[in-house]
Structure formats: C-alpha cells, structure tokens
Write a protein that holds these residues in place. Structure first.
Motif, PDB file in Angstrom:
ATOM      1  N   SER A   1       0.848  -1.188   0.000  1.00  0.00           N
ATOM      2  CA  SER A   1       0.000   0.000   0.000  1.00  0.00           C
ATOM      3  C   SER A   1       0.885   1.240   0.000  1.00  0.00           C
ATOM      4  CB  SER A   1      -0.883   0.008   1.242  1.00  0.00           C
ATOM      5  OG  SER A   1      -0.056   0.224   2.370  1.00  0.00           O
ATOM      6  N   PRO A   2       0.356   2.382  -0.469  1.00  0.00           N
ATOM      7  CA  PRO A   2       1.157   3.614  -0.437  1.00  0.00           C
ATOM      8  C   PRO A   2       1.657   3.951   0.959  1.00  0.00           C
ATOM      9  CG  PRO A   2      -0.799   3.904  -1.793  1.00  0.00           C
ATOM     10  CD  PRO A   2      -0.922   2.558  -1.154  1.00  0.00           C
ATOM     11  N   ALA A   3       0.831   3.671   2.011  1.00  0.00           N
ATOM     12  CA  ALA A   3       1.255   3.994   3.394  1.00  0.00           C
ATOM     13  C   ALA A   3       2.451   3.129   3.790  1.00  0.00           C
ATOM     14  CB  ALA A   3       0.093   3.765   4.356  1.00  0.00           C
ATOM     15  N   ALA A   4       2.363   1.817   3.477  1.00  0.00           N
ATOM     16  CA  ALA A   4       3.470   0.918   3.818  1.00  0.00           C
ATOM     17  C   ALA A   4       4.711   1.306   3.038  1.00  0.00           C
ATOM     18  CB  ALA A   4       3.080  -0.521   3.515  1.00  0.00           C
ATOM     19  N   MET A   5       4.495   1.696   1.801  1.00  0.00           N
ATOM     20  CA  MET A   5       5.614   2.125   0.948  1.00  0.00           C
ATOM     21  C   MET A   5       6.289   3.358   1.548  1.00  0.00           C
ATOM     22  SD  MET A   5       7.150   1.594  -2.008  1.00  0.00           S
ATOM     23  CE  MET A   5       6.178   1.033  -3.380  1.00  0.00           C
TER      24      MET A   5
ATOM     25  N   LEU B   1      10.109   3.811   2.819  1.00  0.00           N
ATOM     26  CA  LEU B   1      11.001   4.770   2.176  1.00  0.00           C
ATOM     27  C   LEU B   1      11.414   5.922   3.107  1.00  0.00           C
ATOM     28  CD1 LEU B   1       9.303   5.009  -1.333  1.00  0.00           C
ATOM     29  CD2 LEU B   1      11.316   3.704  -0.663  1.00  0.00           C
ATOM     30  N   GLU B   2      11.097   5.785   4.376  1.00  0.00           N
ATOM     31  CA  GLU B   2      11.425   6.837   5.346  1.00  0.00           C
ATOM     32  C   GLU B   2      12.922   7.177   5.293  1.00  0.00           C
ATOM     33  OE1 GLU B   2      11.056   7.333  10.165  1.00  0.00           O
ATOM     34  OE2 GLU B   2      10.253   5.559   9.168  1.00  0.00           O
ATOM     35  N   SER B   3      13.222   8.477   5.356  1.00  0.00           N
ATOM     36  CA  SER B   3      14.628   8.888   5.342  1.00  0.00           C
ATOM     37  C   SER B   3      15.326   8.451   6.619  1.00  0.00           C
ATOM     38  CB  SER B   3      14.720  10.413   5.215  1.00  0.00           C
ATOM     39  OG  SER B   3      16.071  10.810   5.384  1.00  0.00           O
TER      40      SER B   3
END
Ligand code: SF4
Ligand code: SF4
Length: 238
Positions: free
Chosen positions: A108-112, A116-118
C-alpha cells in the motif's frame, strides 16, 4: 633513439585521471586505477600533463623510446572509439543502463512511505561543510559515501545510512583533499566504526584513500570497511 619522455610513478599515482584530460595527444589512460602511457610514440615529451598531477607522479626522463609520431596521434584521435568522460576513467564511459519495466507495487502507499522513510540523522552531510566538533559525531558510526552512490544504490537509506552519521563528497569534483577534515573528525570524536561507500570507477578510489589516510593520521584503531557499488546499482564488493 634517446629522447625526453614522461615516466609515471605508479606508487604515487592516485588514479585521479587529471593527467588524461591534460594530455592533448591522448597518450595517457587509466588502467586498473593507475595512469599509464599508452604508447611511447604518442608522447611528445613536452610534459603538458606534469602540472595537472596533484601527486607529483609524472616526471620527464631521457631514455630509449620510439620517436613521437604526430600522424599516429592524429589517426588515434580520429578513431570512432567513444572518448572517456573528462575525468578520464574508463569505467565512466557514457553508457545507458537498461532496466526491466517497473512492476506495479505490491504494498500500500502507506506501507511504501514507511519503507522509504529517510534515515538521515545529521545535517550538514557534505564532508566539506561538517564541523569536526559537530555534536552528532560523538560516538558515531560513520558512513562516508561518494555522491554518486546515493543515485546508483536504490536502498542506501535502509541498507547503509540507518544507525549511522552520513558524510558525503565527490573526490573527483570537490576541490582539495578530504583526509585533513576526516582526520580532524576522527581525532576529535570517539568514532565507533567507518563504512566507506564508493563507486566502482577508478576516480572514486579517492574517497576510500582519504578515509584510510585519515585513519592512519588519527592513530586510532577504528573498525572500517569499504563497499563498492557498480554503475548498475549492484554491490560489487563488501
Ligand atoms: S594526474 Fe592523477 S592519474 Fe595522472 S599520474 Fe597524477 S595522480 Fe596519476
Ligand atoms: S562520486 Fe565517485 S563516481 Fe561520482 S563523480 Fe565523484 S569520484 Fe566519480
């Protein structure tokens, strides 16, 4: 015939490639990270490459050598072989990298977004801008990364930056030598470990060399290792 011609001190050569750009005859090439004279007959012996060498690795000597062959130089320069980029590295010849078409994401976009968190925890990141006494350096595990690695390796945040203080630079394009700043950083702080991330191309060896020199200068025993990234984004050596 005996004549004036260049000689290259391999031990002193850092493989920066600056001489290659300075030689109008195209007589020099980088081979395995060291400058080499391609052929005696391409060298006019005038030494235009000497001032370009920051390592004082090129000298003029008088020895038996084939005469300078202007016609051979002209023929070589007219050949259709694609020239290396200005940095002279054979590994940086302009090329396209083919990729398979991206598959639709299975998360899902949220999981993505969470994935991808910096992982960057410090600023500034440029080696040249980081003060050696920046508070975040104390007890840090350091990642010293060549600029291009962040663009070549897709998972740099999770795989290399997480849990580390990140310092970046380009040993080819940045003026000066990083070893002085890195030495000050190592001397002023208790650094836990050093991970050096470089590209496979020879000019990128400069970032690893500077870090190693800084380790020697600091006189400290700090665990370190070098990771080499290919231009296709693969980890080639760890
Ligand atoms: S300019 Fe760079 S590549 Fe050329 S001889 Fe000097 S150190 Fe080696
Ligand atoms: S970061 Fe490394 S590979 Fe990229 S331009 Fe600089 S020296 Fe070359």
């Amino acid at each position: 015939m005996k004549r004036k011609i260049i000689t290259i001190d391999e031990a002193a050569c850092t493989g920066c490639g600056l001489c290659i750009d300075a030689c109008h005859e195209g007589a020099l090439q980088l081979v395995n990270g060291k400058a080499k004279l391609v052929s005696d007959s391409y060298c006019d012996g005038l030494g235009a490459c000497l001032p370009a060498c920051p390592a004082d690795a090129i000298h003029i000597v008088e020895r038996e050598a084939a005469p300078f062959d202007e016609a051979a130089v002209a023929a070589k320069q007219a050949s259709p072989t694609p020239p290396p980029l200005p940095c002279g590295c054979p590994g940086t010849l302009a090329k396209s990298i083919s990729r398979p078409k991206a598959a639709p994401p299975e998360v899902s976009p949220a999981a993505m977004a969470a994935t991808l968190e910096s992982r960057l925890t410090n600023w500034p990141v440029q080696i040249k801008l980081v003060p050696p006494n920046a508070p975040y350096l104390q007890n840090a595990a350091l990642l010293i990364a060549a600029d291009c690695t962040a663009f070549a390796y897709p998972d740099i945040h999770r795989r290399f930056m997480a849990g580390k203080v990140t310092l970046i630079g380009c040993p080819k394009l940045d003026a000066g030598d990083y070893s002085e700043k890195l030495t000050a950083i190592l001397q002023n702080n208790d650094i836990r470990s050093l991970t050096i991330l470089r590209m496979e191309v020879p000019c990128c060896a400069g970032i690893a060399n500077a870090a190693k020199q800084a380790l020697v200068n600091s006189g400290k025993l700090i665990p370190w290792h070098v990771v080499t990234i290919g231009t296709d984004g693969a980890i080639l050596e760890e």
